[in-house]
Design a protein around this motif. Structure first.
Motif, PDB file in Angstrom:
ATOM      1  N   GLU A 233      -8.455   0.737   2.036  1.00 53.72           N
ATOM      2  CA  GLU A 233      -7.802   1.322   0.866  1.00 53.72           C
ATOM      3  C   GLU A 233      -6.330   0.932   0.818  1.00 53.72           C
ATOM      4  O   GLU A 233      -5.775   0.687  -0.258  1.00 53.72           O
ATOM      5  N   VAL A 234      -5.692   0.866   1.985  1.00 53.80           N
ATOM      6  CA  VAL A 234      -4.273   0.493   2.025  1.00 53.80           C
ATOM      7  C   VAL A 234      -4.071  -0.901   1.451  1.00 53.80           C
ATOM      8  O   VAL A 234      -3.173  -1.134   0.629  1.00 53.80           O
ATOM      9  N   ALA A 235      -4.911  -1.841   1.872  1.00 53.29           N
ATOM     10  CA  ALA A 235      -4.788  -3.209   1.368  1.00 53.29           C
ATOM     11  C   ALA A 235      -5.041  -3.264  -0.135  1.00 53.29           C
ATOM     12  O   ALA A 235      -4.367  -4.003  -0.864  1.00 53.29           O
ATOM     13  N   ALA A 236      -5.999  -2.484  -0.611  1.00 51.49           N
ATOM     14  CA  ALA A 236      -6.307  -2.480  -2.041  1.00 51.49           C
ATOM     15  C   ALA A 236      -5.149  -1.913  -2.852  1.00 51.49           C
ATOM     16  O   ALA A 236      -4.771  -2.456  -3.894  1.00 51.49           O
ATOM     17  N   ARG A 237      -4.567  -0.820  -2.373  1.00 52.40           N
ATOM     18  CA  ARG A 237      -3.447  -0.222  -3.111  1.00 52.40           C
ATOM     19  C   ARG A 237      -2.215  -1.130  -3.062  1.00 52.40           C
ATOM     20  O   ARG A 237      -1.446  -1.201  -4.024  1.00 52.40           O
ATOM     21  N   ASP A 238      -2.011  -1.821  -1.952  1.00 52.90           N
ATOM     22  CA  ASP A 238      -0.911  -2.786  -1.881  1.00 52.90           C
ATOM     23  C   ASP A 238      -1.098  -3.886  -2.918  1.00 52.90           C
ATOM     24  O   ASP A 238      -0.140  -4.326  -3.564  1.00 52.90           O
ATOM     25  N   ALA A 239      -2.333  -4.331  -3.077  1.00 51.98           N
ATOM     26  CA  ALA A 239      -2.616  -5.369  -4.071  1.00 51.98           C
ATOM     27  C   ALA A 239      -2.349  -4.859  -5.483  1.00 51.98           C
ATOM     28  O   ALA A 239      -1.794  -5.583  -6.325  1.00 51.98           O
ATOM     29  N   MET A 240      -2.721  -3.615  -5.763  1.00 50.43           N
ATOM     30  CA  MET A 240      -2.444  -3.030  -7.073  1.00 50.43           C
ATOM     31  C   MET A 240      -0.939  -2.987  -7.331  1.00 50.43           C
ATOM     32  O   MET A 240      -0.470  -3.297  -8.433  1.00 50.43           O
ATOM     33  N   GLU A 241      -0.193  -2.613  -6.300  1.00 47.04           N
ATOM     34  CA  GLU A 241       1.257  -2.528  -6.447  1.00 47.04           C
ATOM     35  C   GLU A 241       1.857  -3.900  -6.742  1.00 47.04           C
ATOM     36  O   GLU A 241       2.722  -4.043  -7.611  1.00 47.04           O
ATOM     37  N   ARG A 242       1.388  -4.925  -6.014  1.00 48.98           N
ATOM     38  CA  ARG A 242       1.914  -6.269  -6.245  1.00 48.98           C
ATOM     39  C   ARG A 242       1.588  -6.751  -7.649  1.00 48.98           C
ATOM     40  O   ARG A 242       2.433  -7.339  -8.337  1.00 48.98           O
ATOM     41  N   ARG A 243       0.364  -6.518  -8.080  1.00 44.48           N
ATOM     42  CA  ARG A 243      -0.033  -6.950  -9.421  1.00 44.48           C
ATOM     43  C   ARG A 243       0.795  -6.254 -10.494  1.00 44.48           C
ATOM     44  O   ARG A 243       1.237  -6.873 -11.463  1.00 44.48           O
TER      45      ARG A 243
END
Length: 248
Positions: A233-243
């Motif tokens: 989940e951490v990696a997924a939320r980081d990706a959302m933030e970057r996008r």
């Protein structure tokens, strides 16, 4: 008397409104919205998603009081919560809405109403030890889960998607559950930009549980729909933030 409520009757699950629109509707019906500090409201203008749930409810002799928790997911991964109090002043009268930035203010507001408080204060004896409450387990359903995992990984477009070892482990999956991790899809930044986060939880034949986290979004140059899959989940939320940051 405390009564259960379905929040779907209050906030339609299929509501098309964006997080910004939900905020505007919430503040528009609140009698005290002018008292809310700007620093608490301003970050919500760029929220990625929003979720609402019933916090408590009491009915007594024609009077009622409900409290709701409204939470917004921000681009930096943090969450902001506003608390809504809905009540009537006399039996049969129209409901009044108030919004507060923290739960302490909400408790103070409910204390002045002619209904019992949400939870009376009490103290536990010092020798009492409370056992930890176990986290709820997934409710799995057998449904060609190994094939579902293959299709999920196949449509993932991110280069850092889970590796072959994960795919090999998921080939033994026999049941799975899909849940939306936070709120409903929301728009942020430019018009039509949408983010959704889902957990795909799998039960393997050796008894292990393994989850993949799917980010669906339209934060692409041409606005097309894109799927990314991450092992946590951490990696997924980081990706959302970057996008989201790239669209500002």
């Amino acid at each position: 008397m405390s009564v259960p409520y379905e929040t779907a009757a209050y906030e339609p699950a299929e509501s098309p409104e964006s997080p910004e629109e939900h905020l505007a509707r919430l503040l528009g019906r609140a009698l005290n919205s002018f008292e809310l500090p700007d620093e608490a409201i301003r970050p919500l203008d760029c929220a990625l998603a929003q979720d609402s749930s019933l916090h408590s409810a009491h009915h007594s002799a024609g009077l009622h009081r409900e409290t709701y928790r409204h939470t917004w997911l921000l681009a930096d991964g943090s969450a902001v919560t506003l608390w809504e109090l809905v009540h009537n002043t006399v039996p049969g009268s129209d409901p009044q809405h108030e919004v507060y930035v923290d739960e302490e203010e909400l408790r103070a507001a409910t204390a002045r109403l002619p209904l019992p408080p949400d939870a009376p204060d009490f103290e536990l004896p010092v020798l009492v030890t409370l056992a930890p409450v176990p986290a709820p387990r997934h409710v799995y359903a057998p449904d060609d889960s190994a094939d579902h995992a293959r299709r999920l990984l196949r449509r993932a477009e991110n280069p850092d998607r889970p590796d072959g070892e994960t795919a090999q482990a998921l080939s033994t999956a026999f049941a799975h559950q899909i849940t939306q991790a936070f709120g409903r899809p929301g728009r942020a930044g430019r018009q039509g930009l949408a983010f959704s986060l889902y957990e795909h939880a799998f039960l393997l034949r050796d008894g292990r549980e393994l989850s993949l986290w799917e980010v669906e979004h339209t934060a692409t140059p041409d606005g097309r729909h894109m799927c990314e899959v991450y092992p946590s989940e951490v990696a997924a939320r980081d990706a959302m933030e970057r996008r989201a940051a790239r669209q500002r």
